[in-house]
Scaffold this active site. Structure first.
Site, PDB file in Angstrom:
ATOM      1  N   LYS A  94       0.843  -1.193   0.000  1.00  0.00           N
ATOM      2  CA  LYS A  94       0.000   0.000   0.000  1.00  0.00           C
ATOM      3  C   LYS A  94       0.879   1.244   0.000  1.00  0.00           C
ATOM      4  CE  LYS A  94      -4.555  -0.065   2.080  1.00  0.00           C
ATOM      5  NZ  LYS A  94      -5.289   0.177   3.312  1.00  0.00           N
TER       6      LYS A  94
HETATM    7  C1  E4P Z   1      -8.494   1.066   3.175  1.00  0.00           C
HETATM    8  O1  E4P Z   1      -7.793   0.173   2.730  1.00  0.00           O
HETATM    9  C2  E4P Z   1      -8.440   1.572   4.545  1.00  0.00           C
HETATM   10  O2  E4P Z   1      -7.838   0.619   5.374  1.00  0.00           O
HETATM   11  C3  E4P Z   1      -9.803   1.838   5.138  1.00  0.00           C
HETATM   12  O3  E4P Z   1     -10.839   1.466   4.293  1.00  0.00           O
HETATM   13  C4  E4P Z   1      -9.961   3.102   5.876  1.00  0.00           C
HETATM   14  O4  E4P Z   1     -11.274   3.169   6.399  1.00  0.00           O
HETATM   15  P1  E4P Z   1     -11.738   4.206   7.519  1.00  0.00           P
HETATM   16  O5  E4P Z   1     -11.972   5.518   6.858  1.00  0.00           O
HETATM   17  O6  E4P Z   1     -12.998   3.632   8.065  1.00  0.00           O
HETATM   18  O7  E4P Z   1     -10.622   4.266   8.532  1.00  0.00           O
END
Ligand code: E4P
Length: 289
Positions: A94
């Protein structure tokens, strides 16, 4: 549509795997932070814990870099890939689409890192994507996946509008857009001052009225140009959002454990179960003896 679970909690991952609906996992530093006590409880290191996640999951596992500049992110991506990809050949790195935290910071580090990792055949997931144009750049750089954060866009627009909300509340920005259009319609011909006051209210975010609309726009752009980058609808907060992204044919949704559980529940299903269970007659029961 593939379903990834948005968690670093190994118990949640195991449970979702048992249900037979799990296609992958996404983590981020905040989710890893939440899981610290999980591996401490087990008396294993974080590395061992992450290896266990990779081993359990038959599908991509996204692990995020922590550096802010391209060269460092590439180094960290190599480290994560070397340490964890051998376990089950399923690691995806990521990379934040833009690591800048102030106006002075460089803004294309993420894109540079994605491009270089693509050259090195290391799969990437462009994260923290908040606009269709960021997603366009991620695809051009060769990201394997792109993660638009739809829930956080809803949060942002609601905050701008002064709407109070909880993390899991439903938001339909298109309704806000309709209200805006209606109000502007009504103001036509009235005092120009009122009209300009109306016009100065920002209901959306550069023409996007909610997170769902952002994902829709990315789907449209990717289809128009045949980009291979897979779209992961991320920051999903409720079943309504899951339905909307599934309807638009998004490749993947990464969904928190509690929302996956909500997907299977309905009051009338429960009520129906109660009635069917009550109605089982003795003759029918005997068939199973
Ligand atoms: C995406 O890969 C992130 O881990 C995630 O969806 C973030 O979500 P949030 O806004 O609920 O923290």
């Amino acid at each position: 549509m593939k379903i990834f679970i948005d968690t670093a909690d190994i118990e949640e991952i195991k449970e979702a795997k048992k249900w037979g609906i799990l296609d992958g996992v996404t983590t981020n530093p905040s989710l890893i932070k939440k899981a610290v006590e999980k591996f401490e409880e087990r008396g294993i290191s974080m590395e061992e814990y992450i290896k266990e996640i990779c081993r359990i999951v038959d599908g991509p596992v996204s692990l995020e870099v922590k550096a802010l500049d391209a060269d460092e992110m590439i180094k960290e991506a190599e480290i994560l890939y070397d340490k964890f990809n051998d376990v089950n050949n399923n690691v995806v790195i990521k990379i934040p689409i833009n690591t800048a935290m102030s106006k002075e910071d460089k803004i294309f580090e993420g894109i540079e890192a994605i491009k270089e990792l693509n050259n090195r055949d290391i799969p990437t997931n462009a994260t923290l994507v908040m606009t269709p144009t960021q997603a366009l750049l991620a695809a051009k750089a060769g990201a394997t996946y792109v993660s638009p954060f739809l829930g956080r866009i809803d949060d942002y627009i609601r905050s701008k509008l002064g709407i109070k909300f909880g993390k899991w509340d439903l938001f339909r920005g298109k309704i806000v857009k309709k209200i805006e259009e209606k109000k502007q319609e009504e103001k036509k011909g009235e005092m120009p001052l009122l009209y300009s006051e109306m016009a100065s209210v920002e209901y959306g975010d550069n023409g996007i009225y909610d997170g769902i609309e952002m994902v829709e726009s990315i789907v449209k752009i990717y289809r128009a140009y045949g980009f291979k980058t897979k779209i992961i609808a991320a920051s999903v907060r409720n079943v309504y959002q899951v339905r909307k992204v599934a309807e638009m044919g998004v490749d993947i949704a990464t969904i928190p454990f509690n929302v996956i559980k909500e997907m299977i529940c309905h009051y009338k299903t429960m009520e129906g179960m109660k009635k069917f269970t009550e109605d089982v007659v003795e003759e029918y029961k005997r068939i199973f003896e």
